[in-house]
Design an enzyme around this catalytic site. Structure first.
Site, short mmCIF file in Angstrom:
data_model
loop_
_atom_site.label_atom_id
_atom_site.label_comp_id
_atom_site.label_asym_id
_atom_site.label_seq_id
_atom_site.Cartn_x
_atom_site.Cartn_y
_atom_site.Cartn_z
N ARG A 1 0.78 -1.24 0.00
CA ARG A 1 0.00 0.00 0.00
C ARG A 1 0.81 1.29 0.00
N ASN B 1 1.47 -8.32 -6.88
CA ASN B 1 0.87 -8.68 -5.59
C ASN B 1 -0.59 -8.21 -5.52
N THR C 1 -8.69 3.51 -3.06
CA THR C 1 -8.07 4.71 -2.51
C THR C 1 -8.57 5.96 -3.24
N SER D 1 0.90 7.14 -8.76
CA SER D 1 2.05 6.25 -8.52
C SER D 1 1.68 4.87 -9.06
N TYR E 1 1.65 2.28 -7.34
CA TYR E 1 0.75 1.72 -6.32
C TYR E 1 -0.69 2.16 -6.60
N HIS E 2 -0.89 3.49 -6.72
CA HIS E 2 -2.25 3.97 -6.93
C HIS E 2 -2.83 3.37 -8.23
N LYS F 1 -4.47 0.05 -7.77
CA LYS F 1 -5.84 0.13 -7.24
C LYS F 1 -6.85 0.37 -8.36
N LEU G 1 -0.02 12.89 8.10
CA LEU G 1 -0.28 13.42 9.45
C LEU G 1 0.43 12.60 10.53
N VAL H 1 7.29 18.99 4.76
CA VAL H 1 6.27 19.32 3.75
C VAL H 1 6.93 19.27 2.38
N TYR H 2 6.40 18.42 1.49
CA TYR H 2 6.99 18.27 0.15
C TYR H 2 6.52 19.42 -0.75
N VAL I 1 6.12 13.43 -8.23
CA VAL I 1 5.61 14.28 -9.32
C VAL I 1 4.12 14.42 -9.07
P1 NAD Z 1 -0.50 -2.43 5.87
O1 NAD Z 1 0.73 -2.58 5.05
O2 NAD Z 1 -0.36 -1.99 7.28
O3 NAD Z 1 -1.33 -3.80 5.87
C1 NAD Z 1 -1.51 -4.59 4.72
C2 NAD Z 1 -1.51 -6.05 5.18
O4 NAD Z 1 -1.73 -6.89 4.05
C3 NAD Z 1 -0.18 -6.48 5.78
O5 NAD Z 1 -0.38 -7.08 7.03
C4 NAD Z 1 0.40 -7.44 4.76
O6 NAD Z 1 1.19 -8.45 5.35
C5 NAD Z 1 -0.87 -7.99 4.09
N1 NAD Z 1 -0.64 -8.44 2.70
C6 NAD Z 1 -0.05 -7.76 1.68
N2 NAD Z 1 -0.01 -8.53 0.57
C7 NAD Z 1 -0.57 -9.71 0.90
C8 NAD Z 1 -0.79 -10.93 0.19
N3 NAD Z 1 -0.39 -11.06 -1.08
N4 NAD Z 1 -1.39 -11.96 0.83
C9 NAD Z 1 -1.79 -11.83 2.13
N5 NAD Z 1 -1.59 -10.72 2.86
C10 NAD Z 1 -0.99 -9.67 2.24
O7 NAD Z 1 -1.47 -1.45 5.08
P2 NAD Z 1 -2.72 -0.60 5.62
O8 NAD Z 1 -2.26 0.79 5.87
O9 NAD Z 1 -3.42 -1.35 6.67
O10 NAD Z 1 -3.63 -0.58 4.33
C11 NAD Z 1 -4.59 -1.60 4.13
C12 NAD Z 1 -5.36 -1.34 2.83
O11 NAD Z 1 -6.01 -0.09 2.92
C13 NAD Z 1 -4.47 -1.30 1.60
O12 NAD Z 1 -5.14 -1.96 0.54
C14 NAD Z 1 -4.34 0.17 1.31
O13 NAD Z 1 -4.17 0.36 -0.07
C15 NAD Z 1 -5.66 0.72 1.80
N6 NAD Z 1 -5.55 2.13 2.24
C16 NAD Z 1 -4.71 2.48 3.27
C17 NAD Z 1 -4.62 3.81 3.67
C18 NAD Z 1 -3.70 4.28 4.77
O14 NAD Z 1 -3.60 5.51 4.99
N7 NAD Z 1 -3.03 3.41 5.50
C19 NAD Z 1 -5.40 4.76 3.01
C20 NAD Z 1 -6.24 4.38 1.95
C21 NAD Z 1 -6.30 3.04 1.58
N1 USQ Z 2 3.56 14.36 1.99
C1 USQ Z 2 4.36 15.39 2.45
N2 USQ Z 2 5.26 15.11 3.41
C2 USQ Z 2 5.42 13.87 3.94
C3 USQ Z 2 4.59 12.82 3.48
C4 USQ Z 2 3.69 13.10 2.49
O1 USQ Z 2 4.25 16.54 2.00
O2 USQ Z 2 6.28 13.69 4.82
C5 USQ Z 2 2.55 14.63 0.95
C6 USQ Z 2 2.72 13.81 -0.32
O3 USQ Z 2 3.59 14.45 -1.22
C7 USQ Z 2 1.29 13.71 -0.80
C8 USQ Z 2 0.46 13.74 0.47
O4 USQ Z 2 1.31 14.26 1.49
O5 USQ Z 2 0.96 14.83 -1.55
C9 USQ Z 2 -0.04 12.38 0.90
O6 USQ Z 2 1.06 11.49 1.00
P1 USQ Z 2 1.00 10.25 1.99
O7 USQ Z 2 2.32 9.56 1.97
O8 USQ Z 2 0.43 10.65 3.29
O9 USQ Z 2 -0.15 9.36 1.30
P2 USQ Z 2 -0.15 8.56 -0.07
O10 USQ Z 2 1.18 8.38 -0.66
O11 USQ Z 2 -1.19 9.16 -0.95
O12 USQ Z 2 -0.64 7.12 0.40
C10 USQ Z 2 -1.40 6.90 1.59
C11 USQ Z 2 -1.38 5.42 1.87
C12 USQ Z 2 -2.06 4.69 0.72
C13 USQ Z 2 -3.44 5.26 0.48
C14 USQ Z 2 -3.41 6.77 0.29
C15 USQ Z 2 -4.78 7.40 0.29
O13 USQ Z 2 -0.05 4.96 2.04
O14 USQ Z 2 -2.14 3.31 1.03
O15 USQ Z 2 -3.98 4.66 -0.66
O16 USQ Z 2 -2.72 7.37 1.41
S1 USQ Z 2 -4.94 8.68 -0.90
O17 USQ Z 2 -3.83 9.65 -0.68
O18 USQ Z 2 -6.21 9.31 -0.70
O19 USQ Z 2 -4.80 8.07 -2.19
#
Ligand code: NAD
Ligand code: USQ
Length: 391
Positions: free
Chosen positions: A100, A118, A144, A179, A181-182, A185, A239, A254-255, A327
């Site tokens: 994630r 994955n 997301t 990214s 990653y995004h 999704k 945050l 702050v980026y 970017v």
């Molecule tokens: P995290 O990395 O803390 O937890 C993800 C868990 O999934 C881990 O325990 C990992 O071991 C498990 N995992 C990953 N790949 C796997 C696989 N192939 N098989 C089985 N288990 C697997 O992440 P999180 O912050 O809890 O995020 C959870 C979900 O929520 C993600 O899909 C992420 O994209 C989404 N999300 C998170 C945030 C955030 O701010 N943390 C925001 C928006 C969306």
């Molecule tokens: N940022 C800063 N300084 C930092 C960290 C981040 O300025 O130290 C900025 C980034 O450039 C970005 C924003 O804050 O513009 C958000 O970055 P982030 O790292 O907090 O979040 P992001 O990379 O978007 O990813 C996180 C989770 C991801 C989830 C996503 C929700 O890791 O799993 O999908 O938040 S969202 O942003 O709504 O897509």
């Protein structure tokens, strides 16, 4: 109701599994623990000392009398996935189990491929497994807000009605993710939507914003139930990172200009949103999309709020506008809808001084565990492979 929480050892998944268990759901956790492995590979660690999964689950049972079934394995291993599902027999699957982190996915080719394989293959396996054995099971998938990017128009919840050359249609909202990653999704969303259409599966895509906070009613019950809290430049999010930076006297990172606006929510609302989605399932064939966030903030605003809250508890907090490793637009329009979950009854925990105060105090409590070398971002969107990342 029996709910399988895939990724239940992670930040959102652990809090959700305990919340659902507490609310009377029969919960199973499926996780391959790969996140703990990636932390070790990158030489990073959560701020909080998280217990091994078996001990966490045992402690939960000792405290509450409630059992959580555990399946340790990879959703990319289809026979393991099928065996686990057949044993647990879920009525709902909540899928958090993905890679994630946006920076992780941008380290180099290998990490981009790992992330997309994955996530996309894992989700496809779940879709096939549900179709084959549990066609009525409701898939609740974590998407997301970043799937939408930052368009110059309001962001709707999943779909937009467009009139074009005198004709009108409701279509999936355009996606402009920032990214690999995004992007994974977005690929998932398309695959799930297609599976609902052709097989009649029922699914809810929760387009979640950036989550903050660490305590929920359940994870705060005992030190052994403590949740992870990432602060490093790869997995740490805005945050949470700022509060931990403030606690150790590091300038807030702050980026760029910091005008980037994102959607945010408290982890206490994450667990509640998932519960709301499960309680009112999507219809067969329906691909339902909820934007899961409660407020929108620019990164600069967040930093200012943390500075103010830090000053109030006696911390000297500086803000540093640094070169943006990503970017992305730093000054843009951002206005997203989020009424679907509110209509189902979500009562948001808005970001408040007391939450910031509690998060800062939490960070101060564990600040001895912070590795200052892991604060600054190392991954560059423009120069793949340039990061010095330990393996
Ligand atoms: P995290 O990395 O803390 O937890 C993800 C868990 O999934 C881990 O325990 C990992 O071991 C498990 N995992 C990953 N790949 C796997 C696989 N192939 N098989 C089985 N288990 C697997 O992440 P999180 O912050 O809890 O995020 C959870 C979900 O929520 C993600 O899909 C992420 O994209 C989404 N999300 C998170 C945030 C955030 O701010 N943390 C925001 C928006 C969306
Ligand atoms: N940022 C800063 N300084 C930092 C960290 C981040 O300025 O130290 C900025 C980034 O450039 C970005 C924003 O804050 O513009 C958000 O970055 P982030 O790292 O907090 O979040 P992001 O990379 O978007 O990813 C996180 C989770 C991801 C989830 C996503 C929700 O890791 O799993 O999908 O938040 S969202 O942003 O709504 O897509």
């Amino acid at each position: 109701m029996k709910v399988l929480v895939i990724g239940g050892d992670g930040y959102c998944g652990w809090a959700t599994a305990l919340h659902l268990s507490n609310r009377g759901y029969e919960v199973g956790i499926l996780d391959n623990l790969v996140r703990r492995h990636w932390d070790q590979q990158l030489c990073i660690d959560t701020l909080t000392p998280i217990a091994p999964i078996h001990q966490r689950i045992q402690r939960w049972k000792d405290l509450t009398g409630k059992s959580i079934d555990l399946y340790v394995g990879d959703i990319n291993d289809y026979s393991f996935l099928i065996e686990s599902l057949l044993e647990f027999e879920p009525e709902a699957v909540v899928h958090f189990g993905e890679q994630r982190s946006a920076p992780f996915s941008m380290i180099d080719r290998e990490h981009a491929v790992l992330t997309q394989t994955n996530n996309v293959v894992g989700t496809l396996n779940i879709l096939y497994a549900i179709r084959e054995h549990f066609p009525d099971c409701h898939l609740v998938k974590l998407g997301t807000m970043g799937e939408y990017g930052t368009p110059n128009i309001d962001i709707e919840e999943g779909y937009i009605t467009i009139e074009h050359n005198g004709r009108k249609d409701t279509l999936p909202y355009p996606k402009q993710p920032g990214s690999f990653y995004h992007l994974s999704k977005v690929h998932d969303s398309h695959n799930i939507h297609f599976a609902c259409k052709i097989w009649g599966l029922r699914a809810t895509d929760l387009n979640q914003g950036v989550v903050y906070g660490v305590l929920t009613d359940e994870t705060g019950m005992d030190e052994m139930l403590i949740n992870r809290l990432d602060y490093d430049g790869v997995f740490g999010t805005a945050l949470n990172r700022f509060c931990i930076q403030a606690a150790i006297g590091h300038p807030l990172t702050v980026y760029g200009k910091g005008g980037q606006t994102r959607a945010f929510l408290d982890i206490r609302d994450t667990v509640r949103c998932v519960e709301l989605a499960i309680a009112t399932p999507a219809e067969p064939g329906q691909f339902r999309v909820f934007n899961q966030f409660t407020e929108m903030f620019s990164v600069s605003n967040l930093a200012m709020m943390v500075k103010k809250a830090g000053n109030a508890v006696g911390l000297d907090v500086d803000i540093q506008n640094m070169e943006n490793p990503r970017v992305e637009l730093e000054d843009h329009y951002f206005n997203a809808k989020n009424t679907n979950l509110l209509d189902l009854g979500l009562q948001p925990h808005y970001l408040s001084d007391s939450l910031l105060d509690s998060l800062l105090n939490f960070a101060i409590k564990y600040k001895g565990r912070v590795d200052k070398n892991e604060i600054l971002p190392k991954v560059s969107w423009r120069n793949p492979g340039s990061a010095k990342i330990a393996k």
